[in-house]
Design a protein around this motif. Structure first.
Motif, PDB file in Angstrom:
ATOM      1  N   ALA A  27      -7.109  -2.142  13.567  1.00  0.00           N
ATOM      2  CA  ALA A  27      -7.210  -3.090  12.460  1.00  0.00           C
ATOM      3  C   ALA A  27      -8.641  -3.191  11.941  1.00  0.00           C
ATOM      4  O   ALA A  27      -8.873  -3.624  10.818  1.00  0.00           O
ATOM      5  CB  ALA A  27      -6.715  -4.465  12.896  1.00  0.00           C
ATOM      6  N   LEU A  28      -9.600  -2.761  12.744  1.00  0.00           N
ATOM      7  CA  LEU A  28     -11.000  -2.773  12.327  1.00  0.00           C
ATOM      8  C   LEU A  28     -11.215  -1.883  11.115  1.00  0.00           C
ATOM      9  O   LEU A  28     -12.098  -2.117  10.301  1.00  0.00           O
ATOM     10  CB  LEU A  28     -11.856  -2.274  13.500  1.00  0.00           C
ATOM     11  CG  LEU A  28     -13.357  -2.421  13.464  1.00  0.00           C
ATOM     12  CD1 LEU A  28     -13.723  -3.880  13.419  1.00  0.00           C
ATOM     13  CD2 LEU A  28     -13.956  -1.784  14.697  1.00  0.00           C
ATOM     14  N   THR A  29     -10.383  -0.824  11.044  1.00  0.00           N
ATOM     15  CA  THR A  29     -10.566   0.114   9.946  1.00  0.00           C
ATOM     16  C   THR A  29      -9.846  -0.345   8.676  1.00  0.00           C
ATOM     17  O   THR A  29      -9.939   0.305   7.656  1.00  0.00           O
ATOM     18  CB  THR A  29     -10.013   1.497  10.330  1.00  0.00           C
ATOM     19  OG1 THR A  29      -8.618   1.336  10.615  1.00  0.00           O
ATOM     20  CG2 THR A  29     -10.702   2.047  11.545  1.00  0.00           C
ATOM     21  N   LEU A  30      -9.116  -1.441   8.760  1.00  0.00           N
ATOM     22  CA  LEU A  30      -8.345  -1.899   7.606  1.00  0.00           C
ATOM     23  C   LEU A  30      -9.251  -2.399   6.494  1.00  0.00           C
ATOM     24  O   LEU A  30      -9.928  -3.396   6.667  1.00  0.00           O
ATOM     25  CB  LEU A  30      -7.443  -3.059   8.013  1.00  0.00           C
ATOM     26  CG  LEU A  30      -6.023  -2.776   8.413  1.00  0.00           C
ATOM     27  CD1 LEU A  30      -5.316  -4.093   8.650  1.00  0.00           C
ATOM     28  CD2 LEU A  30      -5.323  -1.998   7.330  1.00  0.00           C
ATOM     29  N   GLY A  48     -17.004   1.510   5.900  1.00  0.00           N
ATOM     30  CA  GLY A  48     -17.584   0.733   4.803  1.00  0.00           C
ATOM     31  C   GLY A  48     -17.493   1.475   3.480  1.00  0.00           C
ATOM     32  O   GLY A  48     -17.177   0.887   2.452  1.00  0.00           O
ATOM     33  N   SER A  49     -17.746   2.807   3.500  1.00  0.00           N
ATOM     34  CA  SER A  49     -17.685   3.561   2.245  1.00  0.00           C
ATOM     35  C   SER A  49     -16.264   3.572   1.705  1.00  0.00           C
ATOM     36  O   SER A  49     -16.046   3.470   0.499  1.00  0.00           O
ATOM     37  CB  SER A  49     -18.125   5.012   2.446  1.00  0.00           C
ATOM     38  OG  SER A  49     -19.262   5.073   3.226  1.00  0.00           O
ATOM     39  N   LEU A  50     -15.290   3.716   2.603  1.00  0.00           N
ATOM     40  CA  LEU A  50     -13.908   3.706   2.140  1.00  0.00           C
ATOM     41  C   LEU A  50     -13.544   2.343   1.566  1.00  0.00           C
ATOM     42  O   LEU A  50     -12.722   2.241   0.672  1.00  0.00           O
ATOM     43  CB  LEU A  50     -12.964   4.069   3.288  1.00  0.00           C
ATOM     44  CG  LEU A  50     -13.023   5.529   3.738  1.00  0.00           C
ATOM     45  CD1 LEU A  50     -12.287   5.725   5.038  1.00  0.00           C
ATOM     46  CD2 LEU A  50     -12.435   6.431   2.668  1.00  0.00           C
ATOM     47  N   LYS A  51     -14.175   1.310   2.106  1.00  0.00           N
ATOM     48  CA  LYS A  51     -13.851  -0.040   1.644  1.00  0.00           C
ATOM     49  C   LYS A  51     -14.621  -0.433   0.388  1.00  0.00           C
ATOM     50  O   LYS A  51     -14.335  -1.472  -0.194  1.00  0.00           O
ATOM     51  CB  LYS A  51     -14.221  -1.064   2.731  1.00  0.00           C
ATOM     52  CG  LYS A  51     -13.287  -1.102   3.908  1.00  0.00           C
ATOM     53  CD  LYS A  51     -13.741  -2.213   4.839  1.00  0.00           C
ATOM     54  CE  LYS A  51     -13.031  -2.136   6.167  1.00  0.00           C
ATOM     55  NZ  LYS A  51     -13.491  -3.158   7.096  1.00  0.00           N
ATOM     56  N   THR A  52     -15.645   0.347   0.029  1.00  0.00           N
ATOM     57  CA  THR A  52     -16.528  -0.040  -1.074  1.00  0.00           C
ATOM     58  C   THR A  52     -15.757  -0.597  -2.255  1.00  0.00           C
ATOM     59  O   THR A  52     -14.916   0.082  -2.830  1.00  0.00           O
ATOM     60  CB  THR A  52     -17.349   1.164  -1.559  1.00  0.00           C
ATOM     61  OG1 THR A  52     -18.024   1.687  -0.442  1.00  0.00           O
ATOM     62  CG2 THR A  52     -18.341   0.751  -2.621  1.00  0.00           C
ATOM     63  N   LEU A  62      -5.915   5.875   1.874  1.00  0.00           N
ATOM     64  CA  LEU A  62      -7.189   5.281   2.291  1.00  0.00           C
ATOM     65  C   LEU A  62      -7.147   4.881   3.757  1.00  0.00           C
ATOM     66  O   LEU A  62      -8.082   5.148   4.527  1.00  0.00           O
ATOM     67  CB  LEU A  62      -7.475   4.062   1.407  1.00  0.00           C
ATOM     68  CG  LEU A  62      -8.698   3.215   1.693  1.00  0.00           C
ATOM     69  CD1 LEU A  62      -9.937   4.081   1.673  1.00  0.00           C
ATOM     70  CD2 LEU A  62      -8.823   2.136   0.658  1.00  0.00           C
ATOM     71  N   LEU A  63      -6.035   4.271   4.153  1.00  0.00           N
ATOM     72  CA  LEU A  63      -5.900   3.803   5.529  1.00  0.00           C
ATOM     73  C   LEU A  63      -5.904   4.978   6.493  1.00  0.00           C
ATOM     74  O   LEU A  63      -6.598   4.961   7.522  1.00  0.00           O
ATOM     75  CB  LEU A  63      -4.589   3.024   5.658  1.00  0.00           C
ATOM     76  CG  LEU A  63      -4.483   2.083   6.826  1.00  0.00           C
ATOM     77  CD1 LEU A  63      -5.563   1.041   6.718  1.00  0.00           C
ATOM     78  CD2 LEU A  63      -3.123   1.431   6.824  1.00  0.00           C
ATOM     79  N   VAL A  64      -5.136   6.032   6.139  1.00  0.00           N
ATOM     80  CA  VAL A  64      -5.088   7.218   6.991  1.00  0.00           C
ATOM     81  C   VAL A  64      -6.487   7.820   7.105  1.00  0.00           C
ATOM     82  O   VAL A  64      -6.949   8.179   8.197  1.00  0.00           O
ATOM     83  CB  VAL A  64      -4.088   8.245   6.424  1.00  0.00           C
ATOM     84  CG1 VAL A  64      -4.194   9.569   7.172  1.00  0.00           C
ATOM     85  CG2 VAL A  64      -2.674   7.693   6.501  1.00  0.00           C
ATOM     86  N   LEU A  65      -7.177   7.908   5.967  1.00  0.00           N
ATOM     87  CA  LEU A  65      -8.541   8.449   5.984  1.00  0.00           C
ATOM     88  C   LEU A  65      -9.443   7.620   6.889  1.00  0.00           C
ATOM     89  O   LEU A  65     -10.222   8.161   7.672  1.00  0.00           O
ATOM     90  CB  LEU A  65      -9.125   8.450   4.570  1.00  0.00           C
ATOM     91  CG  LEU A  65      -8.679   9.571   3.650  1.00  0.00           C
ATOM     92  CD1 LEU A  65      -9.229   9.344   2.253  1.00  0.00           C
ATOM     93  CD2 LEU A  65      -9.171  10.906   4.181  1.00  0.00           C
TER      94      LEU A  65
END
Lengths: 262, 276
Positions: free
Chosen positions: A100-103, B206-210, B253-256
């Motif tokens: 979940a940290l990666t969510l 963080g970059s994926l979440k930007t 995105l999640l898979v990445l």
């Protein structure tokens, strides 16, 4: 760390440090300067005299307080449980939590929107508090568990031998020992929840419910892009966190150093 | 016992519940069209643009942040003046919300903003331009804002890690005649490897979440030059109301995100084994 015995190297390093830090300060100066441009302090007066402003502050404070409370309670208990209690398959649960940290928060907007409108929490602070708290917990648990792993098991066993049950052990042995990491978590969570933008933007629609991070946006609409007032509002919203950080800086660093990612 | 374990499980269940939502919430909208959303995504040039931007963003911000973070941490562990002041100054950008600082950057890079003003003053007025309308410049600005904002965290983590390196090792190295750069390369860098890996994972995620920074400063423009996966999901699912398509990108995105975290983790543990 670096050699500072000779005056020359000392001056060189001091200058190097100054040069690196300068770009970090520049936008801050631009911010304060911009907020004073035009009508000077009157920009602040205009922003402060906005009747809705106290509401924004109170909403942000309520939001942060609720998130901090939820996260602290869950984190301390989860860290204690993961680290010291014998629970079947706890590593599997821990791993699930770390996934979940990666969510990313943005992935959740569609499902969260559906859930929130269904339970009727749309446009209430709860619609932001719960997701924000849930998104922080994995990271804080990771930090806190690392910290609790460093506390000797003997302390827990000694308490048990003395007849304390799990709850008493938790309250009277673990809680006092966990203070440094709790301080670090508190600062971290406060910063993140005070600064939450995306979920607040989506789920809080009326100005009465909105939080402080939406204020600059609000001013863009209200004052037809009057930059100086927007910047004055930005300075005012940023001030509480900066002050909080300066006061808690020492605890924060100590806690992070103790629980740091190893 | 019941209370603590109960709450613990509540947390896990709640997080687990949320983690499954990204599929459950989207599937009713997705199912009727099957894999159409995914094929559409693969043919969408904006998606590839956003993905490319995200990767470039990750590489650049990671390298600059790690370099700056280690250098600053070493400098502030040395005997220099005003160390606390510098520490606080580096960390202030971290505590400020993007929403608060974005107007500042928009103003700085505006056609009549601070940056052009400074160029004018130092006699480089010819270079002045509306920065955010230039695709490449806008992307670099977005990266620089991210670096500005998160170097503080990287620095604090390195600062803590370097504090745990044995000072005797450093003194021994110095007696053997190692210079400053040599010490960073041979002692500090291997000493903080764990921290570097953690930072790499955090930066990748963080970059994926930007989202905040490009959304608030450039809005993804000009002509998608600063579109990231995060802003694309928002634009597709909120502005265009194509929740199914947005959810498809979210799944990717999640898979990445999970994939990257696992790859970094695995490759780093393998390196560790090789070192032994």
């Amino acid at each position: 760390m670096f050699e500072t015995k000779t005056l020359r190297s000392r001056i060189l390093l001091q200058i190097l440090l100054g040069l690196i830090v300068l770009p970090f300060v520049f936008p801050l100066i631009a911010m304060v300067q911009g907020s004073l441009a035009g009508s000077g302090w009157n920009n602040y007066r205009t922003v402060l005299s906005l009747p809705l402003l106290p509401g924004f502050f109170i909403n942000s404070a309520l939001l942060s307080a609720a998130v901090i409370l939820i996260v602290l309670v869950c984190t301390t208990m989860a860290a204690f449980g993961f680290s010291k209690l014998h629970i079947r398959a706890k590593e599997v649960y821990f791993w699930m939590l770390m996934v979940a940290l990666t969510l990313p928060g943005v992935v959740l907007i569609a499902p969260l929107f559906a859930t929130i409108t269904r339970i009727g929490a749309y446009n209430t602070l709860w619609s932001v508090i719960l997701p924000v708290a849930a998104l922080q917990i994995p990271f804080t648990v990771l930090l806190a568990r690392n910290f609790v792993d460093g506390i000797p098991n003997e302390l827990v066993e000694a308490a048990r031998v003395d007849g304390a049950n799990t709850i008493r052990t938790f309250r009277h042995v673990m809680m006092p020992l966990m203070k440094p990491i709790m301080a670090a978590v508190l600062v971290l969570v406060f910063i993140n929840s005070w600064n939450e933008f995306l979920l607040a933007l989506l789920f809080l629609q009326t100005p009465e419910q909105q939080t402080i991070t939406l204020v600059p946006q609000f001013f863009v609409g209200q004052y037809n892009n009057d930059q100086t007032k927007v910047l004055a509002a930005a300075v005012l919203t940023g001030l509480p966190v900066v002050i909080a950080y300066i006061f808690l800086q020492r605890f924060f660093e100590r806690g992070l150093a103790a629980g740091a990612l190893k | 016992m019941v209370v603590s374990v109960g709450l613990l499980y509540y947390c896990i269940a709640y997080t687990g519940y949320i983690s499954t939502l990204s599929w459950d919430g989207a599937s009713p909208l997705q199912q009727p069209v099957g894999a159409d959303n995914f094929t559409r995504m693969l043919q969408d040039p904006v998606f590839w643009r956003a993905l490319g931007n995200t990767v470039a963003f990750f590489v650049v911000t990671l390298i600059v942040q790690v370099a700056l973070g280690i250098l600053l941490a070493c400098l502030l562990h040395s005997q220099l003046y005003l160390r606390t002041l510098h520490k606080v100054l580096i960390f202030i950008p971290v505590v400020l919300a993007t929403a608060t600082t974005a107007p500042v950057f928009r103003q700085m890079y505006a056609p009549d903003g601070t940056v052009n003003g400074v160029l004018e003053v130092v006699g480089l007025g010819a270079f002045a331009q509306p920065w955010l309308s230039n695709g490449t410049a806008a992307l670099i600005i977005i990266m620089s804002v991210q670096i500005w904002q998160s170097t503080g965290i990287v620095f604090v983590l390195y600062y803590a890690a370097i504090g745990q390196i044995d000072t005797e090792v450093l003194e021994a190295a110095r007696l053997d005649g190692a210079g400053n750069l040599r010490i960073i390369g041979s002692i500090v860098w291997p000493g903080v490897r764990g921290t570097t890996i953690a930072i790499a994972i955090l930066t990748a995620i963080g970059s994926l979440k930007t989202f905040d920074i490009p959304f608030l400063i450039t809005g993804g423009g000009p002509s998608y030059a600063t579109e990231f996966l995060g802003t694309m999901i928002y634009r597709v699912s909120v502005a265009f109301s194509q929740v199914g398509y947005g959810a498809a990108i979210s799944v990717v995105l999640l898979v990445l995100a999970i994939g990257t975290a696992i790859i970094i983790r695995v490759s780093s543990t393998e390196r560790e084994k090789a070192d032994v």
